[in-house]
Design a protein around this motif. Structure first.
Motif, PDB file in Angstrom:
ATOM      1  N   ILE A 184      -5.984  -3.934  -4.522  1.00 54.80           N
ATOM      2  CA  ILE A 184      -4.779  -3.277  -5.049  1.00 54.80           C
ATOM      3  C   ILE A 184      -4.622  -3.651  -6.519  1.00 54.80           C
ATOM      4  O   ILE A 184      -4.178  -2.864  -7.335  1.00 54.80           O
ATOM      5  N   VAL A 206       8.864  -1.923  -0.222  1.00 57.97           N
ATOM      6  CA  VAL A 206       9.053  -0.499   0.067  1.00 57.97           C
ATOM      7  C   VAL A 206      10.541  -0.163   0.117  1.00 57.97           C
ATOM      8  O   VAL A 206      11.390  -1.041   0.230  1.00 57.97           O
ATOM      9  N   PHE A 258      13.753   5.387   2.885  1.00 56.32           N
ATOM     10  CA  PHE A 258      12.824   6.515   2.969  1.00 56.32           C
ATOM     11  C   PHE A 258      13.056   7.268   4.276  1.00 56.32           C
ATOM     12  O   PHE A 258      13.214   6.662   5.329  1.00 56.32           O
ATOM     13  N   LEU A 280       2.479   8.606   2.700  1.00 56.33           N
ATOM     14  CA  LEU A 280       2.084   7.199   2.688  1.00 56.33           C
ATOM     15  C   LEU A 280       2.236   6.588   1.302  1.00 56.33           C
ATOM     16  O   LEU A 280       2.841   5.524   1.155  1.00 56.33           O
ATOM     17  N   PHE A 331       5.885   6.170   0.290  1.00 58.92           N
ATOM     18  CA  PHE A 331       6.603   5.108   0.999  1.00 58.92           C
ATOM     19  C   PHE A 331       6.037   3.734   0.659  1.00 58.92           C
ATOM     20  O   PHE A 331       6.788   2.787   0.401  1.00 58.92           O
ATOM     21  N   ASP A 332       4.714   3.588   0.680  1.00 57.19           N
ATOM     22  CA  ASP A 332       4.125   2.263   0.529  1.00 57.19           C
ATOM     23  C   ASP A 332       2.811   2.353  -0.257  1.00 57.19           C
ATOM     24  O   ASP A 332       1.746   2.517   0.309  1.00 57.19           O
ATOM     25  N   GLY A 366       1.206   0.057  -1.830  1.00 57.04           N
ATOM     26  CA  GLY A 366       0.275  -1.036  -1.556  1.00 57.04           C
ATOM     27  C   GLY A 366      -0.609  -0.733  -0.368  1.00 57.04           C
ATOM     28  O   GLY A 366      -1.833  -0.890  -0.425  1.00 57.04           O
ATOM     29  N   LEU A 367       0.014  -0.264   0.721  1.00 60.28           N
ATOM     30  CA  LEU A 367      -0.775   0.062   1.910  1.00 60.28           C
ATOM     31  C   LEU A 367      -1.724   1.223   1.605  1.00 60.28           C
ATOM     32  O   LEU A 367      -2.894   1.193   1.996  1.00 60.28           O
TER      33      LEU A 367
END
Lengths: 245, 386
Positions: free
Chosen positions: A55, A86, A90, B168, B171-172, B174-175
């Motif tokens: 990442i 996060v 959402f 995806l 929302f996230d 990193g994932l």
């Protein structure tokens, strides 16, 4: 644990705006350990995980998962980011978040089908969140949100699990539930790597530990290296922690 | 309705749909202001494209202008990454500069074409039906209709193909990155679609309305649903509703169509903001009021539980003891009575077994913060609904 090395980090250096946050890290994590990464704030614990997972781009060094690059071994690795990373407002449900764990095996464009849904429901069951599957994620408590994240990692059915502070902001019951699942994973031969803050629980929860403060201070079995000497080296002068045997 | 009227409404509706789709993701990614930046800074792209192609509807012009939009995003991110200024400042620095370059270019070179500042800001939807697309001499409809229709088709196809990836990475991030769905690719993909949509819609509705059509329907839908698919569908419905009602509002007022559509978007958001069932202002205020009463009730029950002394439990002395005004004590007392949580015997208040159990459970919950204890109570009391 076996003799196999699950994760190997060589000479890893990571910098934000030319300021190194991780400096020349060498690390070997054996297969089938439950390892805590401990260190003070700003020690680079999350950065280490994010660099292993590609990442963040390191400025030097390399990472291998079972001897190959991370890009080739993605399917072996599951990741639980920090809960705060996060937006819990959402518009989605608990089940849907867990389903996201299956996206990696699906690849681009393909949609999740019944098989993925079934796997997600099983994972929800494992973390005791099945009754909440249809609930909007902002309507879950902190502990429940963390369980959802854990279920999302479980659904990936990986060999190596990276978790960034899974105990942050959870109640005692959830903490115990989570650590029991992590211990089960290790028993099943999986490797679990956890960024951890509560030094008191390290001996009780983990069998392997890495001390980190920009540089790697020490890594090894908790029973051998979790001592005042390493704690002091990591956290500063005369850090004492009473280790419960 | 004349065919021109139908065509205008059709164009406005297609523009609304094409904007609502990327707009939903921009709102969820907290990037609403980026659409403002894009819509202004594509101006120099349009002007340069016009110099090259001499045709405002050329696909090359649209691509060139969209490229300016993406460059805007890159510039904003570059300035922001230096860490010297925050994102909103970076946006505020980049787009006015690019926009004014466009303004200067129009003033110097394009005076004789229909590119004027008013049209750029507010669009000329009313004129759209006059610019026809002719294929081997056959009139197949207004050019803007074909342009925005093609853009919409591409947007919908991309949405269907990459819905999972968009969700995806929104929302996230990193994932998404760790699973191999490069957030950068998805991000710039979304930025490209937003830019192309903006350019395609620009000529018809102008820079200001494009922003409104991207953000307002999505923001309204966000208040009404907790499901991303429904949010997309609602955004589209709201966009189309505003487009059509805005057209007739303009017709009635004999005023700018773009301005009327934007006004409708504002009105629509206001209505949703006030009346949305769970996130709307009225619902929130009502819930807060209920919660206040219930916290009072709990305080009152706890007081009864903790004090055996008759003096502390006498109806007439309650307000002194809990330090409340008479009216509030009365409301709480009535509420407790209605729920069979207390009995009043000779002006002395007693907890019933039900009240006692409720108090214990509630205190347990507050201390341990464990949800399992109060699942059954949640339906009865707002206090525990988080």
């Amino acid at each position: 644990m076996s003799n196999k090395i699950a994760v190997k980090v060589d000479d890893l250096t990571v910098a934000y705006n030319y300021k190194p946050v991780l400096w020349d890290i060498d690390l070997e994590i054996p297969e089938s350990v439950l390892m805590a990464i401990v260190g003070p704030n700003g020690a680079g614990k999350s950065t280490l995980i994010k660099s292993i997972l590609g990442i963040l781009k390191p400025i030097a060094g390399s990472v291998s998962i079972y001897g190959k690059s991370y890009e080739k071994q993605r399917s072996l690795v599951a990741y639980v980011p920090q809960k705060g990373s996060v937006d819990w407002d959402f518009p989605t449900t608990a089940l849907d978040v867990v389903m996201m764990g299956t996206y990696g095996s699906l690849g681009w464009i393909k949609r999740p089908k019944q098989k993925q849904k079934k796997a997600a429901l099983e994972a929800l069951e494992k973390v005791g969140m099945l009754p909440f599957k249809g609930r909007q994620i902002s309507q879950l408590s902190g502990g429940q949100q963390q369980r959802i994240f854990l279920a999302r990692a479980l659904v990936q059915d990986a060999s190596i699990y990276f978790m960034d502070e899974p105990f942050q902001g959870v109640d005692a019951t959830t903490e115990i539930a989570i650590i029991n699942i992590l211990k089960e994973l290790r028993k099943a031969g999986k490797t679990v790597i956890v960024v951890h803050h509560d030094l008191q629980t390290v001996p009780e929860y983990f069998d392997w530990v890495t001390f980190l403060n920009v540089k790697k201070i020490a890594t090894g079995p908790v029973k051998d290296i979790f001592n005042d000497d390493n704690l002091t080296k990591t956290y500063g002068i005369n850090y004492k922690v009473s280790i419960q045997e | 309705m004349s065919s021109a009227q139908i065509e205008i409404q059709l164009i406005a509706s297609l523009v609304a749909i094409a904007c609502a789709i990327p707009g939903t993701f921009l709102v969820l990614r907290k990037m609403a202001m980026i659409s403002d930046a894009i819509s202004h800074s594509i101006l120099p792209g349009i002007v340069i494209g016009f110099f090259i192609t001499q045709d405002l509807n050329s696909p090359l012009l649209i691509l060139l202008a969209a490229l300016t939009g993406v460059i805007t995003v890159v510039l904003v991110e570059y300035i922001q990454k230096t860490g010297l200024v925050k994102e909103d400042t970076a946006i505020g620095l980049v787009f006015p500069v690019l926009f004014s370059i466009g303004v200067l270019m129009i003033a110097k070179k394009a005076n004789d074409v229909h590119l004027d500042i008013d049209a750029v800001l507010l669009g000329e939807l009313a004129l759209a039906p006059f610019d026809r697309l002719l294929i081997s001499g056959v009139d197949v409809g207004p050019k803007s209709l074909w342009i925005i229709g093609s853009i919409l088709c591409i947007t919908v196809l991309l949405l269907l193909a990459f819905f999972k990836e968009l969700k995806l990475s929104t929302f996230d991030k990193g994932l998404a990155a760790s699973l191999g769905f490069s957030p950068a690719i998805i991000h710039y993909g979304l930025m490209t679609v937003s830019s192309i949509t903006t350019v395609g819609a620009f000529d018809a509705v102008g820079a200001i309305l494009v922003v409104a059509l991207m953000i307002a329907p999505a923001a309204s839908a966000y208040l009404l649903t907790t499901d991303l698919k429904k949010m997309l569908i609602l955004s589209i419905i709201f966009g189309v509703l505003s487009a059509i009602s805005g057209y007739w509002f303009a017709h009635w007022l004999d005023a700018s169509i773009a301005g009327s559509i934007t006004t409708m978007l504002g009105v629509l958001f206001l209505i949703v903001y006030l009346f949305a069932p769970s996130k709307g202002i009225i619902a929130v205020l009502y819930r807060e009021k209920q919660q206040r009463i219930e916290v009072s009730l709990l305080t009152f029950l706890l007081h009864l539980k903790n004090h055996d002394d008759e003096n502390e439990r006498h109806v007439n002395h309650l307000n002194e003891h809990i330090n409340w005004q008479k009216v509030r004590s009365k409301i709480v007392l009535d509420l407790a009575l209605k729920n069979n949580m207390i009995m009043i015997d000779d002006s002395i208040v007693f907890l019933t077994p039900k009240g006692d159990k409720f108090t214990t459970q509630a205190i347990d919950y507050i201390i341990t913060n464990e949800d399992a204890q109060i699942e059954g109570m949640k339906d009865d009391f707002f206090l525990f609904r988080g």
